[in-house]
Enzyme design. Sequence first.
Site, mmCIF file in Angstrom:
data_model
loop_
_atom_site.group_PDB
_atom_site.id
_atom_site.type_symbol
_atom_site.label_atom_id
_atom_site.label_comp_id
_atom_site.label_asym_id
_atom_site.label_seq_id
_atom_site.Cartn_x
_atom_site.Cartn_y
_atom_site.Cartn_z
ATOM 1 N N LYS A 1 0.818 -1.214 0.000
ATOM 2 C CA LYS A 1 0.000 0.000 0.000
ATOM 3 C C LYS A 1 0.850 1.262 0.000
ATOM 4 O O LYS A 1 0.477 2.258 -0.595
ATOM 5 C CB LYS A 1 -0.972 0.009 1.190
ATOM 6 C CG LYS A 1 -2.145 -0.934 0.979
ATOM 7 C CD LYS A 1 -3.343 -0.526 1.814
ATOM 8 C CE LYS A 1 -4.515 -1.474 1.570
ATOM 9 N NZ LYS A 1 -5.633 -1.268 2.499
ATOM 10 N N LYS B 1 -6.386 -12.453 -9.374
ATOM 11 C CA LYS B 1 -7.574 -12.531 -8.540
ATOM 12 C C LYS B 1 -8.600 -11.467 -8.957
ATOM 13 O O LYS B 1 -8.221 -10.367 -9.330
ATOM 14 C CB LYS B 1 -7.132 -12.274 -7.083
ATOM 15 C CG LYS B 1 -8.129 -12.706 -6.044
ATOM 16 C CD LYS B 1 -7.570 -12.449 -4.650
ATOM 17 C CE LYS B 1 -8.632 -11.794 -3.802
ATOM 18 N NZ LYS B 1 -8.185 -11.360 -2.496
ATOM 19 N N LYS C 1 -11.829 -5.666 -6.642
ATOM 20 C CA LYS C 1 -12.688 -4.497 -6.812
ATOM 21 C C LYS C 1 -11.904 -3.271 -7.256
ATOM 22 O O LYS C 1 -12.471 -2.304 -7.718
ATOM 23 C CB LYS C 1 -13.508 -4.218 -5.562
ATOM 24 C CG LYS C 1 -12.796 -4.326 -4.254
ATOM 25 C CD LYS C 1 -13.820 -4.329 -3.104
ATOM 26 C CE LYS C 1 -13.171 -4.597 -1.759
ATOM 27 N NZ LYS C 1 -14.160 -4.763 -0.692
#
Length: 336
Positions: free
Chosen positions: A117, A199, A202
Site C-alpha cells: 500500500k 484474482k 474491486k
Amino acid sequence: MEEVIAKKRILSAIQPTNTPTLGNYLGALLNWIKLQDEYDCAYSIADLHSITVRQDPQKLRKQITESYALLLAMGVDPKKSIAFVQGHNPAHAELSWVLSCYTQFGELSRMTQFKDKSEKHPENINAGLFTYPVLMSADILLYQADLVPVGVDQKQHIELARNIAQRFNSVYGDTFTMPEPYITKTTAKIMSLQDPTKKMSKSDENPNACISILDDRDTIVRKFKRAVTDSEAEVCYREGKDGINNLMSIYSAVTDKSFEEIEKEFSGKGYGDFKLAVGEATADMLAPMQAEFQKIINDKKYIGDCMREGAEKAYKASRKTLQKVYKKVGFVELPR
Ligand code: TRP
C-alpha cells in the site's frame, strides 16, 4: 445441573469502501452467513480502517450505511449475531492504543500489505496505514475471538494478532484468547474475467474484470459475455484453460453442479452458450439478496435500529476485555 457449553466466538470485518465482488461473496461472505448457526458471530463494518486511505466524507457515510445494509441483506441476522459498525464501539480505538505499545516497529515494517500500500500511495504513507494491523488485532482480541474467517491476504495480520496476544498474556497472565485464522478451502479462488491469472479485485481498472454483487442482471450477463477464454471450443476443466476453469468454478459455486455435470451440460455447445449460462445463473443467485438490499436501504429506521442494537451488543461483549487490560497495565479505575 444443565451444562451450558459456550459457542466459539467468530469475528470478522469488511471495509465499507467498494461493494464486495462476486469473489468476496462466494469465497467469504456466504460463509459468514452459514457460520451463524454454529458459532457466536460478530461481524463488523470496518469504518476506522478505511481512512488509512483518504476518503470523501459524504461518500464514506453512504458506503458505511450501504455496506451495513448489505450485511443484513446477505443474511447476517442482527438478532443471532452482532452486526455492528466498528466506529460505534469506542473500545476498538482504545484497545488499539494499548496494543500499539506492545507491538514492535520491526513487526509492522514486515507486513506485506503495508509495503504494497505504501508503494501504491507514496503521497500518503500515514501512521494509520502503518499501525492498521494493530487496530485489526484490537478488533479481534476485544471479543476474545476463537476464529477469524479471512482471505489468505489477511493471514499475516492474524499472525500478528496472535503474537501480540501471546506477548501480552506472557507479561500479564491470561488476558486474550488466541485467535486462529479460519480460511475457507471449499470455494475456489475467483479470478478476474479479463485476466484469469489474477484474482478478481474491486480495484481493477477494467470494469469488465470484476462482478460487483450489486451489478444488475444486464451488466452481469454482459461482463460474462466479454470474459476472456481461449481459442479452443471445449468446456472442460484443464490446465492452461484459466478462463474456462474460472467460469466453471463460478458456475459450479453458483449452481452447485460438479465439473463433470457442467462438462456434460455443455458438450458440443460453444463458449457463447456457456458464458450466457454462467451470467444468468449468477444473476439469478444474486437476485433475492439484491431485492432484500433494496428493501433495507430504503428503510433508514430499520438500519438505524439494527446499528444501535449492534453497537450496544458490541460494547457489552467487549467492555470486560478492555477493563481487564486497563487494570493489568496499571491504570487506575475511577471509584464508583
Ligand atoms: N483488514 C480487513 C480487510 O481489509 C478487514 C478487517 C478489519 C478485519 N478488522 C478485521 C478482518 C478483523 C478480520 C478481523 O479485509
